[in-house]
Design a protein around this motif. Structure first.
Motif, PDB file in Angstrom:
ATOM      1  N   LEU A 138      20.451  46.016  17.994  1.00  0.00           N
ATOM      2  CA  LEU A 138      21.774  45.551  17.577  1.00  0.00           C
ATOM      3  C   LEU A 138      21.750  45.101  16.121  1.00  0.00           C
ATOM      4  O   LEU A 138      22.706  45.351  15.369  1.00  0.00           O
ATOM      5  CB  LEU A 138      22.231  44.401  18.475  1.00  0.00           C
ATOM      6  CG  LEU A 138      22.626  44.780  19.904  1.00  0.00           C
ATOM      7  CD1 LEU A 138      22.838  43.520  20.739  1.00  0.00           C
ATOM      8  CD2 LEU A 138      23.878  45.656  19.931  1.00  0.00           C
ATOM      9  N   THR A 139      20.679  44.449  15.702  1.00  0.00           N
ATOM     10  CA  THR A 139      20.536  44.044  14.306  1.00  0.00           C
ATOM     11  C   THR A 139      20.415  45.267  13.404  1.00  0.00           C
ATOM     12  O   THR A 139      21.029  45.326  12.328  1.00  0.00           O
ATOM     13  CB  THR A 139      19.315  43.128  14.144  1.00  0.00           C
ATOM     14  OG1 THR A 139      19.558  41.920  14.858  1.00  0.00           O
ATOM     15  CG2 THR A 139      19.053  42.802  12.689  1.00  0.00           C
ATOM     16  N   GLN A 140      19.645  46.259  13.836  1.00  0.00           N
ATOM     17  CA  GLN A 140      19.516  47.485  13.044  1.00  0.00           C
ATOM     18  C   GLN A 140      20.855  48.189  12.879  1.00  0.00           C
ATOM     19  O   GLN A 140      21.170  48.711  11.812  1.00  0.00           O
ATOM     20  CB  GLN A 140      18.521  48.432  13.716  1.00  0.00           C
ATOM     21  CG  GLN A 140      17.079  47.967  13.711  1.00  0.00           C
ATOM     22  CD  GLN A 140      16.199  48.883  14.553  1.00  0.00           C
ATOM     23  OE1 GLN A 140      16.271  50.107  14.438  1.00  0.00           O
ATOM     24  NE2 GLN A 140      15.380  48.292  15.403  1.00  0.00           N
ATOM     25  N   LEU A 141      21.656  48.191  13.941  1.00  0.00           N
ATOM     26  CA  LEU A 141      22.953  48.857  13.881  1.00  0.00           C
ATOM     27  C   LEU A 141      23.901  48.132  12.931  1.00  0.00           C
ATOM     28  O   LEU A 141      24.775  48.752  12.333  1.00  0.00           O
ATOM     29  CB  LEU A 141      23.567  48.938  15.277  1.00  0.00           C
ATOM     30  CG  LEU A 141      24.871  49.734  15.402  1.00  0.00           C
ATOM     31  CD1 LEU A 141      24.654  51.203  15.034  1.00  0.00           C
ATOM     32  CD2 LEU A 141      25.431  49.629  16.810  1.00  0.00           C
ATOM     33  N   LEU A 142      23.710  46.832  12.756  1.00  0.00           N
ATOM     34  CA  LEU A 142      24.515  46.092  11.799  1.00  0.00           C
ATOM     35  C   LEU A 142      24.055  46.352  10.376  1.00  0.00           C
ATOM     36  O   LEU A 142      24.864  46.375   9.447  1.00  0.00           O
ATOM     37  CB  LEU A 142      24.450  44.591  12.111  1.00  0.00           C
ATOM     38  CG  LEU A 142      25.388  43.699  11.308  1.00  0.00           C
ATOM     39  CD1 LEU A 142      26.844  44.047  11.595  1.00  0.00           C
ATOM     40  CD2 LEU A 142      25.112  42.236  11.615  1.00  0.00           C
ATOM     41  N   GLY A 143      22.744  46.548  10.206  1.00  0.00           N
ATOM     42  CA  GLY A 143      22.221  46.832   8.877  1.00  0.00           C
ATOM     43  C   GLY A 143      21.855  45.603   8.077  1.00  0.00           C
ATOM     44  O   GLY A 143      21.367  45.712   6.954  1.00  0.00           O
TER      45      GLY A 143
ATOM     46  N   LEU B 188      22.123  49.660  27.373  1.00  0.00           N
ATOM     47  CA  LEU B 188      22.479  49.445  25.968  1.00  0.00           C
ATOM     48  C   LEU B 188      21.358  49.884  25.041  1.00  0.00           C
ATOM     49  O   LEU B 188      21.591  50.580  24.043  1.00  0.00           O
ATOM     50  CB  LEU B 188      22.791  47.967  25.744  1.00  0.00           C
ATOM     51  CG  LEU B 188      22.939  47.512  24.286  1.00  0.00           C
ATOM     52  CD1 LEU B 188      24.186  48.106  23.669  1.00  0.00           C
ATOM     53  CD2 LEU B 188      22.973  45.979  24.208  1.00  0.00           C
ATOM     54  N   SER B 189      20.146  49.487  25.366  1.00  0.00           N
ATOM     55  CA  SER B 189      19.012  49.826  24.502  1.00  0.00           C
ATOM     56  C   SER B 189      18.868  51.339  24.347  1.00  0.00           C
ATOM     57  O   SER B 189      18.628  51.847  23.247  1.00  0.00           O
ATOM     58  CB  SER B 189      17.728  49.221  25.069  1.00  0.00           C
ATOM     59  OG  SER B 189      16.643  49.461  24.205  1.00  0.00           O
TER      60      SER B 189
ATOM     61  N   LEU C   6      22.718  56.190  18.236  1.00  0.00           N
ATOM     62  CA  LEU C   6      23.399  55.746  17.026  1.00  0.00           C
ATOM     63  C   LEU C   6      22.432  55.507  15.880  1.00  0.00           C
ATOM     64  O   LEU C   6      22.777  55.685  14.710  1.00  0.00           O
ATOM     65  CB  LEU C   6      24.179  54.464  17.316  1.00  0.00           C
ATOM     66  CG  LEU C   6      25.226  54.548  18.422  1.00  0.00           C
ATOM     67  CD1 LEU C   6      25.861  53.184  18.655  1.00  0.00           C
ATOM     68  CD2 LEU C   6      26.288  55.593  18.094  1.00  0.00           C
ATOM     69  N   LEU C   7      21.215  55.097  16.214  1.00  0.00           N
ATOM     70  CA  LEU C   7      20.237  54.757  15.194  1.00  0.00           C
ATOM     71  C   LEU C   7      19.362  55.932  14.767  1.00  0.00           C
ATOM     72  O   LEU C   7      18.459  55.761  13.948  1.00  0.00           O
ATOM     73  CB  LEU C   7      19.348  53.620  15.700  1.00  0.00           C
ATOM     74  CG  LEU C   7      20.053  52.264  15.887  1.00  0.00           C
ATOM     75  CD1 LEU C   7      19.154  51.283  16.627  1.00  0.00           C
ATOM     76  CD2 LEU C   7      20.492  51.691  14.546  1.00  0.00           C
TER      77      LEU C   7
ATOM     78  N   ASP D  57      24.994  55.033   6.993  1.00  0.00           N
ATOM     79  CA  ASP D  57      26.009  55.691   6.162  1.00  0.00           C
ATOM     80  C   ASP D  57      26.442  57.023   6.763  1.00  0.00           C
ATOM     81  O   ASP D  57      27.617  57.395   6.692  1.00  0.00           O
ATOM     82  CB  ASP D  57      25.489  55.919   4.741  1.00  0.00           C
ATOM     83  CG  ASP D  57      25.423  54.630   3.929  1.00  0.00           C
ATOM     84  OD1 ASP D  57      26.101  53.656   4.314  1.00  0.00           O
ATOM     85  OD2 ASP D  57      24.702  54.608   2.909  1.00  0.00           O
ATOM     86  N   VAL D  58      25.498  57.730   7.362  1.00  0.00           N
ATOM     87  CA  VAL D  58      25.817  59.000   8.009  1.00  0.00           C
ATOM     88  C   VAL D  58      26.671  58.760   9.254  1.00  0.00           C
ATOM     89  O   VAL D  58      27.665  59.456   9.506  1.00  0.00           O
ATOM     90  CB  VAL D  58      24.526  59.773   8.364  1.00  0.00           C
ATOM     91  CG1 VAL D  58      24.840  61.029   9.175  1.00  0.00           C
ATOM     92  CG2 VAL D  58      23.760  60.128   7.094  1.00  0.00           C
TER      93      VAL D  58
END
Length: 396
Positions: free
Chosen positions: A65-70, A266-267, A273-274, A279-280
């Protein structure tokens, strides 16, 4: 589904005979379609959240979830909807009686003002009519002496994407100590979102939107700085005490029993998505929404909002038909979209490729709209919506 009687209102007199053979689709802005592999993850034998594997999965999902936020925000996963997650953030950061400004221009942003009022805060509203975008300076002026600002990034009821960066920047320039809590329930994992650069303290979302997971999980992502302002043992919440939740989840535990099956799902869903840079991902979801808007425009159904969200296309139907009629006809065809939110059920209808969908689903929706409109008596040139959608998808 094998017979037309199973779909209310569907008769062979006004729809083609092949309609019962259609693949049913969720093309609404949540809940969204889910990857079959993610659904299979839910079919595992029941796992235990205190077992080593359960702890590992919780930590894994939080990290993703943190990675998806960036940005390096810490994630709390709640067993609730996004509304529950938002309430947890509010009661865990805002003391009793504090001034809370709610910026609203649609159904879901109005919810946060109602919530603040019912919880006894000094709730002040700054509003624009539905479909319009919020003015950053108006919001900043209203929040200059406030404790907290509640803001919605993507308004699902209108299809507007508010300029969160400009609003946050203007508000913080007037009130550096302001806490900014952002409803990113339909923008997280879909629209460009850079909270650290924009000065947003808290991001709230939910599982049934951009992360393409079944409903039941809420997400609260806290900036490192705002964590020091969390209220310990808040008297305004027990189950939704985010100080306690964040402390526990950082250690791989939860104070209550979490929806561990959904966390496993979820995981897995987040992996899709990751697999590309953010940006893509953001650019492709933007193109898909633009394709839906282009298709609608080609059919005489333009977008309602001037600054449109990549999460949902909220379209104004042609003269002579209503949003409810479009939504009902799509349902008869096996395609679940939504009319507008009350009181705008007839003003607009809403379609989306937010979940487990790709650009080819956007093209399919364009063709589906052609057929739905034609069956409602709108003069349609076959292929015009699909062609317009293709053109939008080719834009870099």
């Amino acid at each position: 589904m094998t017979d037309t009687a199973a779909r209310p209102g569907l008769t062979t007199a006004d729809l083609p005979a092949y309609i019962p053979l259609n693949r049913e689709r969720l093309i609404a802005p949540g809940p969204v379609e889910v990857d079959p592999r993610v659904l299979l993850e839910l079919a595992q034998p029941q796992m235990h959240h205190r077992a080593a594997a359960g702890i590992e999965k919780l930590m894994e999902a939080r990290a993703k979830l943190t990675q998806l936020l960036g940005d390096p925000y810490d994630a709390v996963i709640t067993t609730s909807s996004g509304t529950g997650a938002f309430e947890g953030a509010l009661v865990s950061l805002v003391p009793e009686g504090a001034k809370v400004v709610n910026a609203q221009a649609g159904k879901f942003s109005e919810r946060w003002g109602e919530m603040a009022g019912r919880l006894g805060y000094d709730a002040q509203i700054v509003a624009k009519p539905w479909g319009e975008v919020l003015d950053p300076e108006e919001v900043a002026d209203a929040a200059k002496d406030a404790h907290t600002l509640l803001i919605t990034h993507s308004e699902t009821s209108t299809g507007a994407l508010h300029d969160l960066a400009a609003i946050s920047g203007a508000a913080r320039a007037q009130n550096p100590d302001l806490i900014i809590i952002a409803d990113c329930i339909t923008s997280y994992g879909v629209a460009e979102l850079r909270p650290a650069a924009w000065g947003v303290d808290v991001i709230v979302s939910g599982s049934q939107k951009g992360t393409a997971t079944p409903p039941g999980l809420g997400f609260v992502l806290f900036s490192p700085e705002i964590q020091t302002r969390l209220i310990k043992n808040t008297p305004r919440g027990f189950y939704l005490d985010m100080h306690r939740e964040l402390t526990g989840q950082k250690a791989g535990s939860t104070p209550q029993t979490p929806a561990i099956n959904l966390i496993y799902a979820l995981s897995l869903s987040l992996e899709r998505l990751l697999c590309v840079p953010l940006d893509v991902l953001w650019a492709e979801k933007r193109r898909q929404a633009d394709a839906l808007i282009a298709a609608g425009t080609a059919l005489g159904a333009p977008a309602w909002a001037a600054r449109t969200s990549p999460a949902v296309a909220v379209l104004t139907p042609p003269a002579g038909i209503t949003g409810r009629q479009v939504s009902a006809r799509l349902a008869e065809m096996g395609q679940r979209a939504l009319p507008g939110q009350a009181p705008h059920e007839d003003t607009v209808f809403r379609v989306s490729t937010m979940g487990y969908a790709d650009r080819y689903d956007a093209l399919a929706i364009a063709g589906i709209l052609e057929e739905a409109f034609a069956s409602l008596g709108v003069k349609v040139q076959r292929g015009v919506a699909v062609q317009a959608a293709w053109a939008a998808l080719q834009v870099n």
